[in-house]
Design an enzyme around this catalytic site. Structure first.
Site: not given
Length: 279
Positions: A116, A156, A270
């Site tokens: 992330y 991500d 997302h």
């Protein structure tokens, strides 16, 4: 994990796992036959995760230093043989943002990283931290590939590599997430657009599985702003990736973005990225 069928690896920024389950993540997961699930922005405790997923899942979780922020996890049907959370120098705080795990798949070892990357804000300390994290990735990725020829970094990554990856790219060239300096890191990872070896051994030799499967098309996107009609008009960003070593990328047989049918059926901002690897 059985090797008779492809290994199904799903990754998603859940935007708070407890809220995601209240909105329908559990129903999605129950129907998806996932072997390994990587999550980002968990923002919950390990006990919360176990309670939501159930005892049939083995859970690795690295929470952020600040409670209620970030957090990465990997849930699997089989227990990992080893896992690591360190990234970068000793004084660099990567807690809640980088989690590695090795899994036995048949007679092979597959290394999965749930990552992330910071979102960043131009000309602020947040952007400095983002560059520190990307620098640490550049340093770690060759060692990761040496450790396992079947390795994948999923999650991500908060950067759109190419103009194809952002619908409104012209309006975002000076914003974090599409800065030339950020995109240059992805040139290092997979090669630069236009080069003969782009996504085919360029850069550090990693492969952007999503771009390999989708080809030279806009998107398909993985994140849409919650504001306005971004989701309805598909004005999105492709910032969720599965970056694989060449050997693992060659084993990928299916790539799907599980975009919700409508704005009101979303359980995160997302969409999950789901890849099948025939190992």
């Amino acid at each position: 994990m059985p090797s008779a069928k492809p290994l199904r690896l799903a990754s998603v920024n859940v935007n708070g796992v407890r809220a995601a389950f209240r909105k329908g993540m559990g129903e999605w997961l129950a129907a998806r036959d996932v072997d390994i699930l990587a999550m980002q922005e968990v923002r919950a405790s390990t006990e919360d995760l176990q309670g939501l997923l159930g005892d049939e899942w083995d859970i690795l979780h690295d929470p952020a230093t600040a409670k209620g922020r970030a957090g990465v996890a990997i849930a699997s049907r089989n227990r990992a043989s080893i896992h690591r959370v360190e990234l970068g120098a000793a004084d660099f705080d990567s807690a809640g943002r980088w989690l590695e795990a090795d899994y036995e798949v048949g007679d092979r070892i597959v290394t999965v990283v749930s990552a992330y990357v910071h979102s960043g804000v131009v000309d602020t300390p947040k952007q400095v931290e983002k560059y520190k994290f990307l620098d640490a990735m550049v340093e770690r990725m060759p060692r990761l590939a040496e450790h396992s020829e079947l390795a994948v970094i999923v999650g991500d990554l908060n950067v759109g590599h190419r103009t194809l990856d952002i619908k409104n790219w012209k309006g975002n060239v000076k914003r974090a997430g599409f800065l030339p300096e950020e995109r240059a890191y992805f040139d290092r990872f997979v090669g630069a657009e236009g080069d003969d070896d782009y996504n085919a051994g360029g850069g550090l030799g990693w492969i952007d599985v999503g771009r390999r499967f989708s080809g030279e098309v806009e998107g398909p996107y993985t994140w849409w702003s919650q504001r306005g009609k971004a989701f309805d008009t598909d004005t999105g960003w492709r910032i969720d990736y599965q970056l694989a070593t060449a050997s693992l990328a060659d084993a990928a047989v299916a790539y799907v973005i599980d975009r919700a049918d409508s704005w009101d059926t979303r359980w995160s901002d997302h969409a999950p990225v789901v890849v099948d690897y025939a190992i």
